[in-house]
Design a protein around this motif. Structure first.
Motif, mmCIF file in Angstrom:
data_model
loop_
_atom_site.group_PDB
_atom_site.id
_atom_site.type_symbol
_atom_site.label_atom_id
_atom_site.label_comp_id
_atom_site.label_asym_id
_atom_site.label_seq_id
_atom_site.Cartn_x
_atom_site.Cartn_y
_atom_site.Cartn_z
ATOM 1 N N VAL A 119 -37.918 -43.173 -18.321
ATOM 2 C CA VAL A 119 -37.832 -43.746 -19.665
ATOM 3 C C VAL A 119 -37.576 -42.653 -20.699
ATOM 4 O O VAL A 119 -36.811 -42.823 -21.636
ATOM 5 N N GLY A 120 -38.243 -41.502 -20.538
ATOM 6 C CA GLY A 120 -38.122 -40.419 -21.500
ATOM 7 C C GLY A 120 -37.628 -39.143 -20.833
ATOM 8 O O GLY A 120 -37.702 -38.999 -19.603
ATOM 9 N N GLY A 121 -37.158 -38.219 -21.674
ATOM 10 C CA GLY A 121 -36.642 -36.955 -21.150
ATOM 11 C C GLY A 121 -37.719 -36.146 -20.449
ATOM 12 O O GLY A 121 -37.480 -35.551 -19.383
ATOM 13 N N ALA A 122 -38.930 -36.108 -21.033
ATOM 14 C CA ALA A 122 -40.007 -35.330 -20.419
ATOM 15 C C ALA A 122 -40.310 -35.863 -19.022
ATOM 16 O O ALA A 122 -40.537 -35.089 -18.082
ATOM 17 N N GLU A 123 -40.281 -37.162 -18.890
ATOM 18 C CA GLU A 123 -40.538 -37.774 -17.580
ATOM 19 C C GLU A 123 -39.471 -37.327 -16.566
ATOM 20 O O GLU A 123 -39.780 -37.010 -15.410
ATOM 21 N N ALA A 124 -38.229 -37.293 -17.041
ATOM 22 C CA ALA A 124 -37.138 -36.870 -16.146
ATOM 23 C C ALA A 124 -37.320 -35.402 -15.733
ATOM 24 O O ALA A 124 -37.009 -35.018 -14.597
ATOM 25 N N VAL A 125 -37.847 -34.595 -16.647
ATOM 26 C CA VAL A 125 -38.131 -33.190 -16.328
ATOM 27 C C VAL A 125 -39.262 -33.115 -15.297
ATOM 28 O O VAL A 125 -39.208 -32.323 -14.340
ATOM 29 N N GLU A 126 -40.262 -33.941 -15.495
ATOM 30 C CA GLU A 126 -41.389 -33.938 -14.553
ATOM 31 C C GLU A 126 -40.907 -34.296 -13.143
ATOM 32 O O GLU A 126 -41.351 -33.713 -12.158
ATOM 33 N N GLY A 147 -37.527 -22.403 -25.095
ATOM 34 C CA GLY A 147 -36.838 -23.583 -24.568
ATOM 35 C C GLY A 147 -37.694 -24.809 -24.818
ATOM 36 O O GLY A 147 -38.859 -24.707 -25.213
ATOM 37 N N TYR A 148 -37.123 -25.960 -24.591
ATOM 38 C CA TYR A 148 -37.886 -27.187 -24.843
ATOM 39 C C TYR A 148 -37.502 -28.251 -23.830
ATOM 40 O O TYR A 148 -36.326 -28.571 -23.666
ATOM 41 N N HIS A 149 -38.528 -28.789 -23.180
ATOM 42 C CA HIS A 149 -38.261 -29.798 -22.157
ATOM 43 C C HIS A 149 -39.134 -31.042 -22.306
ATOM 44 O O HIS A 149 -39.181 -31.860 -21.391
ATOM 45 N N GLY A 150 -39.837 -31.153 -23.433
ATOM 46 C CA GLY A 150 -40.643 -32.348 -23.637
ATOM 47 C C GLY A 150 -42.123 -32.036 -23.725
ATOM 48 O O GLY A 150 -42.552 -30.922 -23.443
ATOM 49 N N HIS A 151 -42.895 -33.049 -24.074
ATOM 50 C CA HIS A 151 -44.279 -32.805 -24.457
ATOM 51 C C HIS A 151 -45.316 -33.508 -23.598
ATOM 52 O O HIS A 151 -46.413 -33.796 -24.062
ATOM 53 N N LEU A 198 -33.853 -24.551 -16.868
ATOM 54 C CA LEU A 198 -33.249 -24.057 -18.114
ATOM 55 C C LEU A 198 -32.415 -25.142 -18.775
ATOM 56 O O LEU A 198 -31.770 -25.944 -18.087
ATOM 57 N N GLU A 199 -32.392 -25.128 -20.106
ATOM 58 C CA GLU A 199 -31.323 -25.805 -20.833
ATOM 59 C C GLU A 199 -30.159 -24.817 -20.779
ATOM 60 O O GLU A 199 -30.348 -23.642 -21.108
ATOM 61 N N PRO A 200 -28.966 -25.241 -20.422
ATOM 62 C CA PRO A 200 -27.871 -24.262 -20.360
ATOM 63 C C PRO A 200 -27.584 -23.637 -21.722
ATOM 64 O O PRO A 200 -27.160 -22.489 -21.798
ATOM 65 N N LEU A 231 -31.061 -27.739 -14.144
ATOM 66 C CA LEU A 231 -30.518 -27.686 -15.505
ATOM 67 C C LEU A 231 -30.918 -28.932 -16.287
ATOM 68 O O LEU A 231 -30.694 -30.064 -15.848
ATOM 69 N N ASP A 232 -31.512 -28.682 -17.440
ATOM 70 C CA ASP A 232 -31.870 -29.746 -18.374
ATOM 71 C C ASP A 232 -30.674 -29.942 -19.306
ATOM 72 O O ASP A 232 -30.453 -29.172 -20.237
ATOM 73 N N GLU A 233 -29.893 -30.976 -19.010
ATOM 74 C CA GLU A 233 -28.692 -31.263 -19.818
ATOM 75 C C GLU A 233 -28.974 -32.454 -20.752
ATOM 76 O O GLU A 233 -28.062 -33.217 -21.090
ATOM 77 N N VAL A 234 -30.218 -32.570 -21.156
ATOM 78 C CA VAL A 234 -30.608 -33.676 -22.038
ATOM 79 C C VAL A 234 -29.796 -33.642 -23.340
ATOM 80 O O VAL A 234 -29.374 -34.678 -23.845
ATOM 81 N N GLN A 235 -29.560 -32.440 -23.871
ATOM 82 C CA GLN A 235 -28.777 -32.358 -25.120
ATOM 83 C C GLN A 235 -27.322 -31.975 -24.843
ATOM 84 O O GLN A 235 -26.415 -32.416 -25.551
ATOM 85 N N THR A 236 -27.104 -31.143 -23.820
ATOM 86 C CA THR A 236 -25.748 -30.634 -23.590
ATOM 87 C C THR A 236 -24.877 -31.611 -22.799
ATOM 88 O O THR A 236 -23.655 -31.435 -22.758
ATOM 89 N N ALA A 260 -30.887 -37.576 -20.484
ATOM 90 C CA ALA A 260 -31.743 -38.538 -21.194
ATOM 91 C C ALA A 260 -31.009 -39.011 -22.444
ATOM 92 O O ALA A 260 -29.908 -39.534 -22.350
ATOM 93 N N LYS A 261 -31.570 -38.728 -23.575
ATOM 94 C CA LYS A 261 -31.082 -39.124 -24.904
ATOM 95 C C LYS A 261 -29.808 -39.980 -24.938
ATOM 96 O O LYS A 261 -29.854 -41.183 -25.129
ATOM 97 N N ALA A 262 -28.626 -39.366 -24.775
ATOM 98 C CA ALA A 262 -27.365 -40.085 -24.979
ATOM 99 C C ALA A 262 -27.165 -41.208 -23.971
ATOM 100 O O ALA A 262 -26.410 -42.154 -24.227
HETATM 101 C C1 LIG Z 1 -33.454 -30.363 -23.890
HETATM 102 C C2 LIG Z 1 -34.532 -31.404 -23.925
HETATM 103 N N1 LIG Z 1 -35.184 -31.715 -22.815
HETATM 104 C C3 LIG Z 1 -36.156 -32.661 -22.785
HETATM 105 C C4 LIG Z 1 -36.496 -33.330 -23.942
HETATM 106 C C5 LIG Z 1 -37.593 -34.354 -23.892
HETATM 107 O O1 LIG Z 1 -37.089 -35.624 -24.103
HETATM 108 P P1 LIG Z 1 -38.033 -36.811 -24.600
HETATM 109 O O2 LIG Z 1 -38.375 -36.554 -26.032
HETATM 110 O O3 LIG Z 1 -37.199 -38.041 -24.400
HETATM 111 O O4 LIG Z 1 -39.246 -36.781 -23.729
HETATM 112 C C6 LIG Z 1 -35.830 -33.049 -25.128
HETATM 113 C C7 LIG Z 1 -36.188 -33.747 -26.380
HETATM 114 O O5 LIG Z 1 -35.844 -33.377 -27.469
HETATM 115 C C8 LIG Z 1 -34.830 -32.057 -25.130
HETATM 116 O O6 LIG Z 1 -34.162 -31.729 -26.253
#
Ligand SMILES: Cc1ncc(COP(=O)(O)O)c(C=O)c1O
Length: 404
Positions: A119-126, A147-151, A198-200, A231-236, A260-262
């Motif tokens: 459902v969320g990006g953090a979950e996908a990272v987990e 870097g940032y991968h969720g909370h 990593l986020e690329p 690779l976390d391509e959530v934004q890229t 995720a996001k898009a």
């Molecule tokens: C690169 C990246 N990974 C993971 C996340 C986490 O996504 P979510 O907020 O949907 O959990 C974000 C959110 O901004 C993000 O920018």
């Protein structure tokens, strides 16, 4: 018809929000004139619900609105689906999930054929971290400082102390190293490492482009040491950089890709973790070892399939690349440096808070963009990928006026 807001004015809305949702956010946003309440939204724009100010959305929530607000094709597909579908049941077989997974796999040329939805990006990272641990039998995870991968849980553990210290001690076996420092990565990746994540192009760190050869070097380290390259391509991902995935541009072959996001089309939350068949093996053995009730909801699959349809239209990605180049030439001469891959852009100022100042000026000028949280000298600049030529001209005019 405009949907009526739940509260009569900005003051009442802000007060209710502060009382019941987030007092800190209400105060902070108010302090720099960003106490906008989103009202009508369409295409590249949204309007304040109470004073009618119009904003070009260059925040796009990190890519959620890559296709603008309420893209007609996404809406039409989801509306039609709502006549027949709902969330579906993640415990059962689903053609919609299968079709979306098949389409996502095809974007990797079949290299990553297996998909776990969330459902969320953090979950996908987990999911990615769980897969790496199951596959390698090791626990360590190395990520980038800033870097940032969720909370949530494992995702939060990969991030900076500022976002986790209030919540107690960090989990063991999580290490951070400076981005673009191959020697530091070399020193950090060892016998206990399950994954490098990593986020690329780290977004929250200020849209920092990878040094030539850095990501390939990390991939080689991973291969040599039996570590999964994630690779976390959530934004890229999904077209933002001019290719479906940024990693294509460097001919990388990650073991896991997170999106995720898009994927939501800005309409229905859905995320996906793409992996090799071997990575997915843990779920073959224990099909219910990882469950996400809302993950891969069928309405979300319909939205995501339409997103893929749109970005795979002939010419779509080429236009992102061309527009990115055009923005670069049009923004030349401003008192900042442009960091850019496709339309993933950051304006880097010399002043350590230059991104904050620029965000304030842009908001006043009708352009919604925010600074990079982990480097406030950078303004993140992410216009919707569907922006027309005329809209782009107008946007550049506004940005030049505000930032110069
Ligand atoms: C690169 C990246 N990974 C993971 C996340 C986490 O996504 P979510 O907020 O949907 O959990 C974000 C959110 O901004 C993000 O920018």
């Amino acid at each position: 018809m405009t949907m009526q807001q739940p509260y009569p004015d900005r003051a009442a809305t802000t007060a209710a929000f502060a009382d019941h949702v987030d007092r800190g956010k209400a105060t902070l946003l108010g302090s720099f004139g960003a106490d906008i309440v989103m009202g009508r939204r369409s295409g590249i724009h949204f309007w304040d619900a109470f004073d009618g100010r119009r904003f070009v959305n260059c925040h796009c929530n990190g890519g959620v609105f890559n296709l603008g607000h309420r893209h007609p094709r996404v809406l039409a597909a989801v509306r039609a689906a709502m006549d027949e579908l709902d969330l579906g049941n993640d415990h059962l077989i689903s053609g919609w999930r299968a079709r979306l997974a098949e389409r996502l796999a095809a974007t990797t040329g079949g290299r990553l054929p297996a998909v776990v939805f969330g459902v969320g990006g953090a979950e996908a990272v987990e999911v990615a971290i769980k897969v790496a641990r199951a596959r390698t039998g090791r626990g360590g995870v190395v990520s980038a400082v800033g870097g940032y991968h969720g909370h949530s849980g494992l995702a939060m553990a990969t991030g900076d102390p500022a976002y986790r210290d209030p919540f107690g001690p960090n989990l063991p076996q999580f290490h951070q190293v400076p981005f673009n420092d191959l020697a530091a990565m070399d020193a950090a990746v060892g016998d206990e490492t399950a994954a490098v994540l990593l986020e690329p192009i780290p977004a929250t760190l200020g849209i920092v482009p990878p040094e030539p050869g850095y990501l390939a070097g990390v991939q080689t380290l991973c291969r040599e040491r039996g570590v999964l390259f994630v690779l976390d391509e959530v934004q890229t991902g999904l077209g933002r950089t001019g290719t479906v995935w940024y990693h294509e541009q460097e001919a990388l072959e990650p073991d896991v890709v997170i999106t995720a996001k898009a994927l939501s089309g800005g309409v229905y939350p859905i995320t996906a973790t793409l992996m090799t068949r071997e990575g997915h093996a843990v779920f073959d053995e224990h099909p219910y070892v990882h469950v996400s009730t809302f993950g891969g909801a069928e309405l979300g699959c319909v939205a995501a399939l339409t997103v893929l349809d749109v970005i795979e239209e002939p010419g779509f990605l080429e236009r992102v690349s061309t527009l990115g180049e055009w923005f670069e030439s049009e923004l030349a001469g401003l008192p900042c440096t442009l960091r850019r891959r496709g339309m993933f852009m950051g304006l880097k100022f010399d002043d350590p808070y230059g991104g904050v100042a620029a965000a304030g000026k842009l908001i006043a000028a009708g352009v919604f963009a925010v600074f990079a949280n982990n480097d406030p000298s950078v303004l993140q600049f992410l216009p919707p990928l569907v922006i027309s030529d005329d809209e782009a001209e107008e946007l550049v005019h506004m940005v030049r006026g505000a930032v110069a």
